[in-house]
Design an enzyme around this catalytic site. Structure first.
Site, PDB file in Angstrom:
ATOM      1  N   THR A  46       0.819  -1.202   0.000  1.00  0.00           N
ATOM      2  CA  THR A  46       0.000   0.000   0.000  1.00  0.00           C
ATOM      3  C   THR A  46       0.857   1.258   0.000  1.00  0.00           C
ATOM      4  OG1 THR A  46      -1.660  -1.197   1.277  1.00  0.00           O
ATOM      5  CG2 THR A  46      -1.881   1.189   1.185  1.00  0.00           C
ATOM      6  N   TYR A 109     -13.366  -4.071   0.918  1.00  0.00           N
ATOM      7  CA  TYR A 109     -14.643  -3.597   0.379  1.00  0.00           C
ATOM      8  C   TYR A 109     -15.739  -4.655   0.404  1.00  0.00           C
ATOM      9  CZ  TYR A 109     -18.082  -1.133  -2.451  1.00  0.00           C
ATOM     10  OH  TYR A 109     -19.229  -0.537  -2.878  1.00  0.00           O
ATOM     11  N   TYR A 135      -1.946 -10.099   5.504  1.00  0.00           N
ATOM     12  CA  TYR A 135      -1.936  -8.710   5.950  1.00  0.00           C
ATOM     13  C   TYR A 135      -3.324  -8.339   6.464  1.00  0.00           C
ATOM     14  CZ  TYR A 135      -1.151  -3.594   5.569  1.00  0.00           C
ATOM     15  OH  TYR A 135      -1.033  -2.248   5.803  1.00  0.00           O
ATOM     16  N   ARG A 140      -8.303  -0.290   6.434  1.00  0.00           N
ATOM     17  CA  ARG A 140      -8.367  -0.174   4.970  1.00  0.00           C
ATOM     18  C   ARG A 140      -9.319  -1.188   4.348  1.00  0.00           C
ATOM     19  NH1 ARG A 140      -4.571   3.020   2.386  1.00  0.00           N
ATOM     20  NH2 ARG A 140      -2.850   3.773   3.675  1.00  0.00           N
ATOM     21  N   LYS A 164       0.998  -9.958   9.074  1.00  0.00           N
ATOM     22  CA  LYS A 164       1.277  -8.558   9.371  1.00  0.00           C
ATOM     23  C   LYS A 164       0.014  -8.009  10.027  1.00  0.00           C
ATOM     24  CE  LYS A 164       2.218  -4.032   7.299  1.00  0.00           C
ATOM     25  NZ  LYS A 164       2.347  -3.262   6.037  1.00  0.00           N
ATOM     26  N   ILE A 206       6.744  -4.777   9.771  1.00  0.00           N
ATOM     27  CA  ILE A 206       6.852  -4.239   8.409  1.00  0.00           C
ATOM     28  C   ILE A 206       6.446  -2.783   8.551  1.00  0.00           C
ATOM     29  CG2 ILE A 206       5.939  -4.278   6.062  1.00  0.00           C
ATOM     30  CD1 ILE A 206       5.642  -7.318   6.354  1.00  0.00           C
TER      31      ILE A 206
END
Length: 291
Positions: A46, A109, A135, A140, A164, A206
């Protein structure tokens, strides 16, 4: 998996004024990370504005980083999405030479159930020729991968080696660390709670700020892994204001401003992202002068 213990950095994609990729700046950034003690590189996440790069540009970024790295550090490649079939197809067709693992974001989404998330990653794990790091970033994706689901992946999907964890929830992080197998990596995806997560049994981070202040941040993580608590927290409290600043108006606008202040890149982003406000850029510059 030892390759991914410590500090990985989610590399930005530097742009020139015409918004083409600045390959020289990207190569210099990679060299700066290596010189200053980062353990591994994460490409096309990202932070790298991968959503606004076309396929040819993604290949250019991959090749630029690979050439600059020249095999010196392990590399992780971001491949993810909310269309499971498309992610599987990309994993099967992508050029993965030189990369050591895949970082794959939870579907965004669509807001799948926990069962849907598990089945998505089962398909990803089966398709990927490289080990996969999941992740989890609910801010998000609009859905949270629960510790129970990660634990199920850890125990049933051999090709998934870690997560992550970027929910920003220390209680969830501790529960996650407590339930997964000992050899499954829980990696912080939240710079501000990296140290407490590491001290609680995590394997490092990360990071975003890590590429702006790589020497100090990676040293903090190493001290945390060694349980040198007092020395690690001294660095944490020095670094904490920078973390607040770079995320104040979103990522990667903040880190790009910091790197521009250091003279490493030009401060350009692709829409819909925009540069940090002048006021924030001034605050970031003031921080660096004091730091």
């Amino acid at each position: 998996m030892e390759a991914f213990v410590g500090t990985g950095v989610a590399l930005i994609t530097p742009f020139k004024e015409d918004l083409s990729i600045d390959m020289d700046a990207l190569a210099n950034l990679v060299n700066d990370q290596i010189t200053n003690g980062i353990e591994y590189l994460v490409v096309l996440g990202t932070t790298g504005e991968s959503a606004s790069l076309n396929p040819e540009e993604k290949e250019l970024v991959k090749e630029t980083v690979k050439k600059a790295n020249n095999g010196r550090l392990p590399m992780v490649l971001g491949i993810g999405g909310n269309n499971t079939a498309a992610v599987v197809e990309e994993l099967k067709s992508a050029r993965l030479e030189g990369f050591d693992a895949i970082l794959s974001v939870s579907p965004y989404y669509n807001k799948p159930t926990q069962e849907g998330i598990f089945r998505h990653f089962k398909a990803v794990a089966e398709a990927s020729p490289l080990p996969v790091i999941v992740y989890n970033v609910p801010g998000r994706t609009a859905s949270n991968i629960l510790p129970e689901t990660i634990n199920r992946m850890a125990r049933e999907l051999d090709n998934i080696i870690g997560v992550k964890e970027a929910a920003g929830d220390m209680v969830q992080a501790m529960k996650l660390i407590s339930v997964v197998p000992e050899d499954f990596m829980v990696i912080s995806g939240d710079d501000m709670i990296t140290l407490p997560m590491t001290l609680a049994g995590g394997k490092g981070v990360i990071s975003v700020i890590g590429q702006g202040l790589p020497k100090e941040f990676s040293e903090m993580v190493r001290l945390g892994l060694q349980a040198e608590v007092s020395e690690a927290y001294k660095l944490h409290y020095r670094l904490a204001p920078s973390i607040e600043l770079i995320f104040a108006e979103g990522n990667p606008s903040g880190i790009k401003s910091l790197l521009a202040h250091k003279g490493m890149i030009q401060n350009h982003l692709r829409l819909p992202l925009v540069e940090a406000s002048e006021a924030l850029q001034d605050r970031i510059g003031d921080f660096l002068k004091r730091f």
